[in-house]
Design an enzyme around this catalytic site. Structure first.
Site, PDB file in Angstrom:
ATOM      1  N   THR A 136      47.630  37.270  32.118  1.00 27.77           N
ATOM      2  CA  THR A 136      48.170  38.464  31.471  1.00 27.77           C
ATOM      3  C   THR A 136      49.584  38.217  30.932  1.00 27.77           C
ATOM      4  O   THR A 136      50.295  37.329  31.436  1.00 27.77           O
ATOM      5  CB  THR A 136      48.220  39.618  32.502  1.00 27.77           C
ATOM      6  OG1 THR A 136      49.040  40.663  32.019  1.00 27.77           O
ATOM      7  CG2 THR A 136      48.794  39.173  33.837  1.00 27.77           C
ATOM      8  N   ASP A 137      49.988  39.034  29.965  1.00 28.97           N
ATOM      9  CA  ASP A 137      51.373  38.948  29.469  1.00 28.97           C
ATOM     10  C   ASP A 137      52.357  39.533  30.490  1.00 28.97           C
ATOM     11  O   ASP A 137      53.563  39.342  30.364  1.00 28.97           O
ATOM     12  CB  ASP A 137      51.516  39.657  28.117  1.00 28.97           C
ATOM     13  CG  ASP A 137      51.180  41.147  28.147  1.00 28.97           C
ATOM     14  OD1 ASP A 137      50.742  41.652  29.198  1.00 28.97           O
ATOM     15  OD2 ASP A 137      51.354  41.821  27.108  1.00 28.97           O
ATOM     16  N   GLU A 138      51.829  40.219  31.519  1.00 30.73           N
ATOM     17  CA  GLU A 138      52.737  40.877  32.473  1.00 30.73           C
ATOM     18  C   GLU A 138      53.516  39.864  33.305  1.00 30.73           C
ATOM     19  O   GLU A 138      54.518  40.207  33.934  1.00 30.73           O
ATOM     20  CB  GLU A 138      51.959  41.866  33.349  1.00 30.73           C
ATOM     21  CG  GLU A 138      51.240  42.897  32.494  1.00 30.73           C
ATOM     22  CD  GLU A 138      50.683  44.087  33.243  1.00 30.73           C
ATOM     23  OE1 GLU A 138      51.206  44.434  34.310  1.00 30.73           O
ATOM     24  OE2 GLU A 138      49.706  44.683  32.739  1.00 30.73           O
ATOM     25  N   TYR A 161      50.994  43.103  41.220  1.00 35.69           N
ATOM     26  CA  TYR A 161      49.923  42.578  40.354  1.00 35.69           C
ATOM     27  C   TYR A 161      50.418  41.384  39.540  1.00 35.69           C
ATOM     28  O   TYR A 161      49.832  40.294  39.579  1.00 35.69           O
ATOM     29  CB  TYR A 161      49.404  43.684  39.411  1.00 35.69           C
ATOM     30  CG  TYR A 161      48.582  43.151  38.257  1.00 35.69           C
ATOM     31  CD1 TYR A 161      47.355  42.522  38.475  1.00 35.69           C
ATOM     32  CD2 TYR A 161      49.039  43.258  36.938  1.00 35.69           C
ATOM     33  CE1 TYR A 161      46.601  42.011  37.419  1.00 35.69           C
ATOM     34  CE2 TYR A 161      48.292  42.755  35.875  1.00 35.69           C
ATOM     35  CZ  TYR A 161      47.079  42.133  36.119  1.00 35.69           C
ATOM     36  OH  TYR A 161      46.336  41.631  35.073  1.00 35.69           O
ATOM     37  N   LYS A 165      49.377  37.372  39.677  1.00 35.31           N
ATOM     38  CA  LYS A 165      48.841  36.633  38.521  1.00 35.31           C
ATOM     39  C   LYS A 165      49.760  35.445  38.195  1.00 35.31           C
ATOM     40  O   LYS A 165      49.280  34.360  37.859  1.00 35.31           O
ATOM     41  CB  LYS A 165      48.712  37.546  37.288  1.00 35.31           C
ATOM     42  CG  LYS A 165      47.666  38.641  37.392  1.00 35.31           C
ATOM     43  CD  LYS A 165      46.239  38.128  37.517  1.00 35.31           C
ATOM     44  CE  LYS A 165      45.711  37.507  36.257  1.00 35.31           C
ATOM     45  NZ  LYS A 165      44.255  37.166  36.403  1.00 35.31           N
TER      46      LYS A 165
HETATM   47  P1  NAD Z   1      38.470  44.639  36.117  1.00 30.90           P
HETATM   48  O1  NAD Z   1      39.286  45.170  37.250  1.00 30.90           O
HETATM   49  O2  NAD Z   1      37.815  45.588  35.189  1.00 30.90           O
HETATM   50  O3  NAD Z   1      37.305  43.701  36.700  1.00 30.90           O
HETATM   51  C1  NAD Z   1      37.533  42.770  37.730  1.00 30.90           C
HETATM   52  C2  NAD Z   1      36.176  42.212  38.162  1.00 30.90           C
HETATM   53  O4  NAD Z   1      36.416  41.214  39.168  1.00 30.90           O
HETATM   54  C3  NAD Z   1      35.255  43.261  38.785  1.00 30.90           C
HETATM   55  O5  NAD Z   1      33.942  43.094  38.292  1.00 30.90           O
HETATM   56  C4  NAD Z   1      35.323  42.948  40.271  1.00 30.90           C
HETATM   57  O6  NAD Z   1      34.132  43.308  40.973  1.00 30.90           O
HETATM   58  C5  NAD Z   1      35.535  41.443  40.266  1.00 30.90           C
HETATM   59  N1  NAD Z   1      36.190  40.966  41.479  1.00 30.90           N
HETATM   60  C6  NAD Z   1      37.314  41.461  42.072  1.00 30.90           C
HETATM   61  N2  NAD Z   1      37.597  40.762  43.184  1.00 30.90           N
HETATM   62  C7  NAD Z   1      36.659  39.786  43.295  1.00 30.90           C
HETATM   63  C8  NAD Z   1      36.429  38.733  44.223  1.00 30.90           C
HETATM   64  N3  NAD Z   1      37.232  38.553  45.269  1.00 30.90           N
HETATM   65  N4  NAD Z   1      35.373  37.919  44.024  1.00 30.90           N
HETATM   66  C9  NAD Z   1      34.538  38.086  42.962  1.00 30.90           C
HETATM   67  N5  NAD Z   1      34.704  39.085  42.058  1.00 30.90           N
HETATM   68  C10 NAD Z   1      35.756  39.911  42.214  1.00 30.90           C
HETATM   69  O7  NAD Z   1      39.421  43.630  35.352  1.00 30.90           O
HETATM   70  P2  NAD Z   1      39.530  43.340  33.784  1.00 30.90           P
HETATM   71  O8  NAD Z   1      40.358  44.385  33.154  1.00 30.90           O
HETATM   72  O9  NAD Z   1      38.195  43.022  33.257  1.00 30.90           O
HETATM   73  O10 NAD Z   1      40.423  42.001  33.803  1.00 30.90           O
HETATM   74  C11 NAD Z   1      39.805  40.724  33.909  1.00 30.90           C
HETATM   75  C12 NAD Z   1      40.885  39.651  33.951  1.00 30.90           C
HETATM   76  O11 NAD Z   1      41.669  39.715  32.772  1.00 30.90           O
HETATM   77  C13 NAD Z   1      41.844  39.784  35.127  1.00 30.90           C
HETATM   78  O12 NAD Z   1      42.112  38.501  35.623  1.00 30.90           O
HETATM   79  C14 NAD Z   1      43.092  40.400  34.510  1.00 30.90           C
HETATM   80  O13 NAD Z   1      44.255  40.000  35.207  1.00 30.90           O
HETATM   81  C15 NAD Z   1      43.056  39.810  33.119  1.00 30.90           C
HETATM   82  N6  NAD Z   1      43.675  40.633  32.063  1.00 30.90           N
HETATM   83  C16 NAD Z   1      43.302  41.936  31.903  1.00 30.90           C
HETATM   84  C17 NAD Z   1      43.873  42.685  30.879  1.00 30.90           C
HETATM   85  C18 NAD Z   1      43.469  44.122  30.635  1.00 30.90           C
HETATM   86  O14 NAD Z   1      44.069  44.792  29.799  1.00 30.90           O
HETATM   87  N7  NAD Z   1      42.442  44.638  31.296  1.00 30.90           N
HETATM   88  C19 NAD Z   1      44.828  42.099  30.046  1.00 30.90           C
HETATM   89  C20 NAD Z   1      45.188  40.757  30.246  1.00 30.90           C
HETATM   90  C21 NAD Z   1      44.589  40.032  31.254  1.00 30.90           C
HETATM   91  P1  TYD Z   2      47.493  50.658  32.370  1.00 30.16           P
HETATM   92  O1  TYD Z   2      46.287  51.006  31.559  1.00 30.16           O
HETATM   93  O2  TYD Z   2      47.459  50.911  33.849  1.00 30.16           O
HETATM   94  O3  TYD Z   2      47.840  49.134  32.049  1.00 30.16           O
HETATM   95  P2  TYD Z   2      49.170  48.262  32.468  1.00 30.16           P
HETATM   96  O4  TYD Z   2      49.891  48.947  33.538  1.00 30.16           O
HETATM   97  O5  TYD Z   2      48.546  46.978  32.928  1.00 30.16           O
HETATM   98  O6  TYD Z   2      49.960  48.121  31.202  1.00 30.16           O
HETATM   99  O7  TYD Z   2      48.716  51.449  31.790  1.00 30.16           O
HETATM  100  C1  TYD Z   2      49.104  51.323  30.429  1.00 30.16           C
HETATM  101  C2  TYD Z   2      50.388  52.107  30.250  1.00 30.16           C
HETATM  102  O8  TYD Z   2      50.078  53.507  30.406  1.00 30.16           O
HETATM  103  C3  TYD Z   2      51.445  51.788  31.295  1.00 30.16           C
HETATM  104  O9  TYD Z   2      52.725  51.840  30.672  1.00 30.16           O
HETATM  105  C4  TYD Z   2      51.315  52.909  32.309  1.00 30.16           C
HETATM  106  C5  TYD Z   2      50.866  54.090  31.459  1.00 30.16           C
HETATM  107  N1  TYD Z   2      49.979  55.074  32.129  1.00 30.16           N
HETATM  108  C6  TYD Z   2      50.271  56.431  32.042  1.00 30.16           C
HETATM  109  O10 TYD Z   2      51.269  56.854  31.425  1.00 30.16           O
HETATM  110  N2  TYD Z   2      49.407  57.309  32.646  1.00 30.16           N
HETATM  111  C7  TYD Z   2      48.303  56.901  33.347  1.00 30.16           C
HETATM  112  O11 TYD Z   2      47.572  57.756  33.910  1.00 30.16           O
HETATM  113  C8  TYD Z   2      48.034  55.498  33.419  1.00 30.16           C
HETATM  114  C9  TYD Z   2      46.825  54.986  34.180  1.00 30.16           C
HETATM  115  C10 TYD Z   2      48.899  54.618  32.783  1.00 30.16           C
END
Ligand code: NAD
Ligand code: TYD
Length: 356
Positions: A136-138, A161, A165
């Site tokens: 992630t960019d975080e 988090y 990561k």
């Molecule tokens: P998500 O929370 O929707 O899904 C996570 C999945 O991992 C779920 O299916 C869960 O059951 C599985 N999981 C969790 N713990 C596990 C374990 N111990 N063993 C096996 N499976 C397990 O997450 P997402 O939003 O799809 O993100 C996927 C990846 O991308 C993550 O690594 C996250 O850090 C990264 N990422 C997400 C975003 C975003 O905006 N969602 C952005 C950048 C990077």
């Molecule tokens: P989120 O979807 O949780 O992603 P991330 O924290 O990984 O960026 O949140 C996106 C942005 O929205 C973040 O600045 C937090 C804000 N946010 C709210 O303002 N209200 C909400 O209910 C949630 C879930 C997030």
């Protein structure tokens, strides 16, 4: 080249979209989906593709070293795309332990299995193998009003988090430098699109707005995220697996910086047009409620995705407008998916298919 891909977390938001992309575009590849099915994993999201010949689902934990080693051996895995993680910042603030376990120990377990299988003396298979760690960019922390995250930006994680990561990114890089494991890292901005669990901003707002419930905006709503449509992220990952240089990181972003309040207002306006205003006749914007800010809330994320554009020719295909249009339409056309996630009945689907 035909590949046998271990996708971890393939029942989560991005994993589901990625598995669907692979099964559609790489029909000769084998896809092994290892997912623990935590609250965020939903097998129903793969309905329709689960009987594809190239697809196998394994319910299990990436921290289970015996299981992971068995899978590498049994399926002769040559590619890992590692999504599995605890992914929600708010949950990491109230309960960080799971994040340390899955995100750090789980990544370590996968790296060890890959090292033992791919770098076995005399076998020389590692040239054909790839371990892609989805990050992630975080990890880069928070930006001020200007500037962008590049691959050279120092890590400065500020939530449990992002710290977990970052730790996993460091482990992945260490396995490249120490052992020569063929790793790749992608650091992506906020994704949105189909199948996202409704604890994240966009699906949460869509769901609450449809139900006429409050739309919680943290702080002043001025925090900025760089939004990327999930399909673009999945295509970037596929590009990095096929053409990325091992040992390298690639930033992936959407060139779509938006303040949270702008995103929430846009969603309200789109729903007002698509399904009509609230019963009271008011716009859904009237549901917006400013609530207490998240602890340590990062102010701004913005990605410089120049490296992946120049080296691998990837740029996003969706603008924020086209991506949001597709996203809102998907949630409107898949209300049953959302309802089953909200009431927990999506778990029954799994139990009916596989037993409890
Ligand atoms: P998500 O929370 O929707 O899904 C996570 C999945 O991992 C779920 O299916 C869960 O059951 C599985 N999981 C969790 N713990 C596990 C374990 N111990 N063993 C096996 N499976 C397990 O997450 P997402 O939003 O799809 O993100 C996927 C990846 O991308 C993550 O690594 C996250 O850090 C990264 N990422 C997400 C975003 C975003 O905006 N969602 C952005 C950048 C990077
Ligand atoms: P989120 O979807 O949780 O992603 P991330 O924290 O990984 O960026 O949140 C996106 C942005 O929205 C973040 O600045 C937090 C804000 N946010 C709210 O303002 N209200 C909400 O209910 C949630 C879930 C997030």
């Amino acid at each position: 080249m035909v590949k046998t891909v271990l996708v971890t977390g393939g029942c989560g938001f991005i994993g589901v979209n990625f598995v669907r992309l692979l099964l559609a575009n790489h029909k000769d590849w084998q896809v092994i989906n290892l997912d623990k099915l935590t609250y965020a994993g939903n097998l129903q999201s793969l309905a329709g593709v689960e009987n594809e010949p190239g697809y196998t689902f394994i319910r299990g934990d990436i921290c289970d070293s015996a299981l992971v080693a068995d899978l590498f051996e049994k399926y002769q895995i040559d590619t890992v795309v590692h999504f599995a993680a605890e992914s929600h910042v708010d949950r990491s603030i109230t309960g960080p332990a799971e994040f340390i376990q899955t995100n750090i120990v789980g990544t370590f377990t996968l790296l060890e299995a890959a090292r033992k299988q791919w770098l076995r003396e005399g076998e020389g298979r590692s040239d054909l193998c790839r371990f892609l760690h989805v990050s992630t960019d975080e990890v880069y922390g928070s930006l001020g009003k200007t500037g962008y995250f590049t691959e050279e930006t120092s890590y400065d994680p500020r939530s449990p988090y992002s710290a977990s990561k970052s730790s996993s990114d460091h482990l992945v890089r260490a396995y490249f430098h120490t052992y020569g494991l063929p790793v790749l890292i992608t650091n992506c901005s906020n994704n949105y699109g189909p199948y996202q669990f409704p604890e994240k901003l966009i699906p949460l707002v869509l769901n609450n707005a449809l139900q006429g419930r409050e739309l919680p905006v943290y702080g002043d709503g001025g925090n900025v995220r760089d939004w990327l449509y999930v399909r673009d992220h999945c295509e970037a990952i596929a590009r990095v697996i096929e053409n990325g240089t091992v040992g390298q990181s690639y930033n992936i972003g959407g060139h779509n910086e938006k303040k949270n309040l702008e995103v929430v207002e846009l969603l309200c306006d789109m729903l007002d047009v698509k399904v009509g205003p609230l019963k009271s006749g008011e716009s859904r914007r009237s549901l917006i409620t400013f609530v207490k800010d998240r602890l340590g809330h990062d102010r701004r994320y913005a990605i410089d995705a120049g490296k992946i554009a120049e080296e691998l020719g990837w740029t996003p295909k969706f603008t924020f407008e086209t991506g949001m249009e597709k996203t809102v339409d998907w949630y409107l056309n898949n209300r049953a998916w959302m309802e089953s996630v909200m009431d927990g009945s999506y778990r029954k689907y799994y139990e009916e298919m596989y037993g409890s």
